[in-house]
Design a protein around this motif. Structure first.
Motif, PDB file in Angstrom:
ATOM      1  N   GLY A  75      11.724   0.729 -17.448  1.00  0.00           N
ATOM      2  CA  GLY A  75      11.380   0.962 -16.506  1.00  0.00           C
ATOM      3  C   GLY A  75      10.974   1.562 -15.482  1.00  0.00           C
ATOM      4  N   PHE A  76       9.552   1.070 -15.895  1.00  0.00           N
ATOM      5  CA  PHE A  76       8.448   0.899 -14.373  1.00  0.00           C
ATOM      6  C   PHE A  76       7.844  -0.745 -13.913  1.00  0.00           C
ATOM      7  CE2 PHE A  76       7.479   4.350 -17.421  1.00  0.00           C
ATOM      8  CZ  PHE A  76       7.383   5.048 -16.423  1.00  0.00           C
ATOM      9  N   GLU A  77       7.594  -0.472 -12.588  1.00  0.00           N
ATOM     10  CA  GLU A  77       6.948  -2.230 -11.969  1.00  0.00           C
ATOM     11  C   GLU A  77       5.955  -2.070 -11.542  1.00  0.00           C
ATOM     12  OE1 GLU A  77      10.176  -3.753  -9.138  1.00  0.00           O
ATOM     13  OE2 GLU A  77      10.460  -1.808  -8.524  1.00  0.00           O
ATOM     14  N   VAL A  78       5.280  -2.534 -11.731  1.00  0.00           N
ATOM     15  CA  VAL A  78       3.545  -2.620 -10.918  1.00  0.00           C
ATOM     16  C   VAL A  78       3.900  -3.611  -9.851  1.00  0.00           C
ATOM     17  CG1 VAL A  78       1.584  -3.426 -10.173  1.00  0.00           C
ATOM     18  CG2 VAL A  78       2.007  -2.675 -12.721  1.00  0.00           C
ATOM     19  N   VAL A  79       3.825  -2.820  -8.168  1.00  0.00           N
ATOM     20  CA  VAL A  79       4.663  -3.009  -6.828  1.00  0.00           C
ATOM     21  C   VAL A  79       3.499  -3.510  -6.172  1.00  0.00           C
ATOM     22  CG1 VAL A  79       6.571  -1.641  -6.711  1.00  0.00           C
ATOM     23  CG2 VAL A  79       4.560  -0.460  -6.155  1.00  0.00           C
ATOM     24  N   GLY A  80       1.809  -3.211  -6.643  1.00  0.00           N
ATOM     25  CA  GLY A  80       0.836  -3.504  -6.279  1.00  0.00           C
ATOM     26  C   GLY A  80      -0.581  -3.476  -6.623  1.00  0.00           C
ATOM     27  N   VAL A  81      -1.498  -3.875  -7.073  1.00  0.00           N
ATOM     28  CA  VAL A  81      -2.780  -3.926  -7.592  1.00  0.00           C
ATOM     29  C   VAL A  81      -3.627  -3.565  -6.217  1.00  0.00           C
ATOM     30  CG1 VAL A  81      -5.006  -4.739  -8.173  1.00  0.00           C
ATOM     31  CG2 VAL A  81      -2.728  -5.447  -9.394  1.00  0.00           C
ATOM     32  N   ALA A  82      -5.161  -2.783  -5.831  1.00  0.00           N
ATOM     33  CA  ALA A  82      -5.658  -2.642  -5.554  1.00  0.00           C
ATOM     34  C   ALA A  82      -7.220  -2.464  -5.840  1.00  0.00           C
ATOM     35  CB  ALA A  82      -5.810  -1.101  -4.387  1.00  0.00           C
ATOM     36  N   HIS A  83      -8.828  -2.404  -5.214  1.00  0.00           N
ATOM     37  CA  HIS A  83      -9.702  -2.933  -6.264  1.00  0.00           C
ATOM     38  C   HIS A  83     -10.805  -1.642  -5.136  1.00  0.00           C
ATOM     39  CE1 HIS A  83      -7.875  -6.043  -8.464  1.00  0.00           C
ATOM     40  NE2 HIS A  83      -7.423  -6.304  -7.536  1.00  0.00           N
ATOM     41  N   THR A  84     -10.585  -0.793  -4.367  1.00  0.00           N
ATOM     42  CA  THR A  84     -11.269  -0.314  -3.416  1.00  0.00           C
ATOM     43  C   THR A  84     -10.801   0.384  -3.417  1.00  0.00           C
ATOM     44  OG1 THR A  84     -11.008  -1.175  -1.177  1.00  0.00           O
ATOM     45  CG2 THR A  84     -12.397  -2.559  -2.459  1.00  0.00           C
ATOM     46  N   GLY A  85     -11.172   1.678  -2.891  1.00  0.00           N
ATOM     47  CA  GLY A  85     -10.486   2.899  -2.768  1.00  0.00           C
ATOM     48  C   GLY A  85      -9.902   3.190  -0.931  1.00  0.00           C
ATOM     49  N   ALA A  86     -10.820   2.508  -0.249  1.00  0.00           N
ATOM     50  CA  ALA A  86      -9.622   2.125   0.854  1.00  0.00           C
ATOM     51  C   ALA A  86      -7.993   1.128   1.247  1.00  0.00           C
ATOM     52  CB  ALA A  86     -10.678   1.144   2.373  1.00  0.00           C
ATOM     53  N   ASP A  87      -8.281  -0.244  -0.398  1.00  0.00           N
ATOM     54  CA  ASP A  87      -7.071  -0.322   0.021  1.00  0.00           C
ATOM     55  C   ASP A  87      -6.685   0.302  -1.094  1.00  0.00           C
ATOM     56  OD1 ASP A  87      -8.156  -2.618   1.029  1.00  0.00           O
ATOM     57  OD2 ASP A  87      -8.959  -3.657  -0.695  1.00  0.00           O
ATOM     58  N   ALA A  88      -6.827   1.353  -1.375  1.00  0.00           N
ATOM     59  CA  ALA A  88      -5.743   1.929  -2.731  1.00  0.00           C
ATOM     60  C   ALA A  88      -4.578   3.302  -1.376  1.00  0.00           C
ATOM     61  CB  ALA A  88      -6.246   2.865  -3.349  1.00  0.00           C
ATOM     62  N   VAL A  89      -5.882   3.739  -0.775  1.00  0.00           N
ATOM     63  CA  VAL A  89      -4.994   5.014   0.471  1.00  0.00           C
ATOM     64  C   VAL A  89      -4.356   3.723   1.435  1.00  0.00           C
ATOM     65  CG1 VAL A  89      -5.355   6.102   2.367  1.00  0.00           C
ATOM     66  CG2 VAL A  89      -6.770   6.026   0.629  1.00  0.00           C
ATOM     67  N   THR A  90      -4.254   2.417   1.646  1.00  0.00           N
ATOM     68  CA  THR A  90      -3.663   1.903   2.177  1.00  0.00           C
ATOM     69  C   THR A  90      -2.252   1.324   1.692  1.00  0.00           C
ATOM     70  OG1 THR A  90      -5.564   0.526   3.832  1.00  0.00           O
ATOM     71  CG2 THR A  90      -3.307  -0.560   3.726  1.00  0.00           C
ATOM     72  N   ALA A  91      -2.294   0.988   0.762  1.00  0.00           N
ATOM     73  CA  ALA A  91      -0.900   0.444  -0.154  1.00  0.00           C
ATOM     74  C   ALA A  91      -0.428   1.416  -0.515  1.00  0.00           C
ATOM     75  CB  ALA A  91      -2.032  -0.405  -1.378  1.00  0.00           C
ATOM     76  N   VAL A  92      -1.082   3.042  -0.585  1.00  0.00           N
ATOM     77  CA  VAL A  92       0.504   3.528  -0.831  1.00  0.00           C
ATOM     78  C   VAL A  92       0.652   4.013   0.051  1.00  0.00           C
ATOM     79  CG1 VAL A  92       0.078   6.411  -1.122  1.00  0.00           C
ATOM     80  CG2 VAL A  92      -1.684   4.787  -3.089  1.00  0.00           C
ATOM     81  N   ASP A  93       0.162   4.236   1.017  1.00  0.00           N
ATOM     82  CA  ASP A  93       1.104   4.092   2.322  1.00  0.00           C
ATOM     83  C   ASP A  93       2.237   2.971   2.983  1.00  0.00           C
ATOM     84  OD1 ASP A  93      -0.217   6.863   3.440  1.00  0.00           O
ATOM     85  OD2 ASP A  93      -1.489   5.508   4.532  1.00  0.00           O
ATOM     86  N   GLU A  94       1.488   1.783   2.847  1.00  0.00           N
ATOM     87  CA  GLU A  94       2.674   0.771   3.069  1.00  0.00           C
ATOM     88  C   GLU A  94       3.708   0.549   1.844  1.00  0.00           C
ATOM     89  OE1 GLU A  94       0.229  -2.420   3.053  1.00  0.00           O
ATOM     90  OE2 GLU A  94      -0.939  -1.900   5.347  1.00  0.00           O
ATOM     91  N   LEU A  95       3.356   0.490   0.433  1.00  0.00           N
ATOM     92  CA  LEU A  95       3.889   0.156  -0.449  1.00  0.00           C
ATOM     93  C   LEU A  95       4.840   1.860  -1.263  1.00  0.00           C
ATOM     94  CD1 LEU A  95       2.140  -2.162  -2.704  1.00  0.00           C
ATOM     95  CD2 LEU A  95       3.556  -2.509  -1.623  1.00  0.00           C
ATOM     96  N   ARG A  96       4.146   3.004  -0.973  1.00  0.00           N
ATOM     97  CA  ARG A  96       5.333   4.219  -1.333  1.00  0.00           C
ATOM     98  C   ARG A  96       5.743   4.057  -2.839  1.00  0.00           C
ATOM     99  NH1 ARG A  96       5.433   7.340   2.776  1.00  0.00           N
ATOM    100  NH2 ARG A  96       5.743   6.615   4.690  1.00  0.00           N
ATOM    101  N   PRO A  97       4.244   4.153  -3.634  1.00  0.00           N
ATOM    102  CA  PRO A  97       4.333   4.276  -5.431  1.00  0.00           C
ATOM    103  C   PRO A  97       5.344   5.268  -5.700  1.00  0.00           C
ATOM    104  CG  PRO A  97       2.280   4.173  -4.865  1.00  0.00           C
ATOM    105  CD  PRO A  97       2.911   3.324  -3.142  1.00  0.00           C
ATOM    106  N   ASP A  98       5.563   5.370  -6.828  1.00  0.00           N
ATOM    107  CA  ASP A  98       6.079   6.798  -7.326  1.00  0.00           C
ATOM    108  C   ASP A  98       4.655   6.870  -8.184  1.00  0.00           C
ATOM    109  OD1 ASP A  98       8.578   6.775  -6.877  1.00  0.00           O
ATOM    110  OD2 ASP A  98       8.807   5.127  -7.960  1.00  0.00           O
ATOM    111  N   LEU A  99       4.114   6.297  -8.744  1.00  0.00           N
ATOM    112  CA  LEU A  99       2.461   7.043  -9.143  1.00  0.00           C
ATOM    113  C   LEU A  99       1.355   5.913  -9.151  1.00  0.00           C
ATOM    114  CD1 LEU A  99       2.004   8.219 -11.796  1.00  0.00           C
ATOM    115  CD2 LEU A  99       2.734   6.568 -13.163  1.00  0.00           C
ATOM    116  N   VAL A 100       0.348   5.851  -9.779  1.00  0.00           N
ATOM    117  CA  VAL A 100      -1.005   5.995  -8.962  1.00  0.00           C
ATOM    118  C   VAL A 100      -1.663   5.696  -9.966  1.00  0.00           C
ATOM    119  CG1 VAL A 100      -2.863   5.424  -7.786  1.00  0.00           C
ATOM    120  CG2 VAL A 100      -0.808   6.231  -6.215  1.00  0.00           C
ATOM    121  N   LEU A 101      -1.952   4.270 -10.933  1.00  0.00           N
ATOM    122  CA  LEU A 101      -3.487   4.403 -11.727  1.00  0.00           C
ATOM    123  C   LEU A 101      -4.564   4.359 -11.571  1.00  0.00           C
ATOM    124  CD1 LEU A 101      -1.431   1.814 -14.348  1.00  0.00           C
ATOM    125  CD2 LEU A 101      -1.227   4.228 -14.058  1.00  0.00           C
ATOM    126  N   LEU A 102      -5.269   5.577 -11.339  1.00  0.00           N
ATOM    127  CA  LEU A 102      -6.414   5.864 -10.410  1.00  0.00           C
ATOM    128  C   LEU A 102      -8.107   5.154 -11.344  1.00  0.00           C
ATOM    129  CD1 LEU A 102      -7.399   5.796  -7.721  1.00  0.00           C
ATOM    130  CD2 LEU A 102      -7.425   8.610  -7.561  1.00  0.00           C
TER     131      LEU A 102
END
Length: 225
Positions: A26-53
């Motif tokens: 029931g889970f799929e990884v839609v993206g990986v980020a290695h910096t805070g800025a990339d994480a914020v951008t990835a959330v805006d672009e990918l719109r995940p349901d859950l972030v492992l932060l």
């Protein structure tokens, strides 16, 4: 499918955590980020349901990322903090920032699986709620339990109190308790002791962790919350 974004500064750790997520139904990884800025951008672009932060990131700490995600953004995913940070200020900051849970590194696959399956259950329950939720529906989502809830059929209040006292005492010293150790201390059978311990877990009064040894199934260790 529940869409997950993995955020960790360590490339190998991010790969391991992504592998854990991919193994859970029931889970799929839609993206990986290695910096805070990339994480914020990835959330805006990918719109995940859950972030492992992760908290320790090279450009900004995870709590700052969490605050940024909550600050009037169109995408507003749920967040599970995964970090080696153990200080109370960081834990408090994660709670105040709206993190659903806080998982301390290092952890194994089973620890993450339990958190994600709990999230999946909540995610489904939210989707099944009517337009106007009843109090019991809200209580179930928030994990609220009836105060002084009586043990289920087959378990006595007197024995429950004895097991609770032993578990509290062990936990107060920083330890935990197995069903076998509880059985020895209370003169219950191992099966009965485990029923009481699992009752405390089900009512949110205790937590269970898996301890892996050499061979065989991992041992369940209980701690009073």
């Amino acid at each position: 499918m529940i869409r997950v974004l993995v955020v960790d500064d360590d490339f190998m750790v991010a790969k391991v955590h992504s592998g854990y997520v991919a193994r859970i139904e029931g889970f799929e990884v839609v993206g990986v980020a290695h910096t805070g800025a990339d994480a914020v951008t990835a959330v805006d672009e990918l719109r995940p349901d859950l972030v492992l932060l992760d908290i320790y990131l090279p450009d900004m700490d995870g709590l700052s990322v969490l605050r940024e995600l909550r600050a009037h953004r169109s995408a507003d995913p749920d967040v599970l903090v995964i970090t080696a940070a153990r200080d109370l200020d960081t834990v408090r900051g994660a709670i105040h920032g709206g993190a659903l849970h806080y998982l301390i590194k290092p952890f194994d696959y089973e620890a993450l699986r339990e958190r994600l399956e709990s999230f999946r259950s909540m995610h489904r329950a939210l989707g099944e709620l009517p337009g106007n939720a009843a109090q019991q529906d809200v209580d179930r989502l928030f994990g609220t339990r009836t105060r002084d809830a009586t043990p289920p059929k087959g378990l006595s209040s007197e024995t429950s109190g004895i097991v609770a006292d032993i578990l509290r005492e062990r936990s107060a010293g920083g330890g935990d308790l197995s069903a076998a150790e509880c059985a020895e201390a209370t003169e219950l059978s191992r099966v009965s002791a485990r029923k009481y311990l699992e009752h405390f877990v089900d009512t949110g009064k205790a937590e269970v962790r898996l301890r892996y040894g050499g061979t065989g199934r991992p041992e369940r260790r209980y701690r009073w919350l």
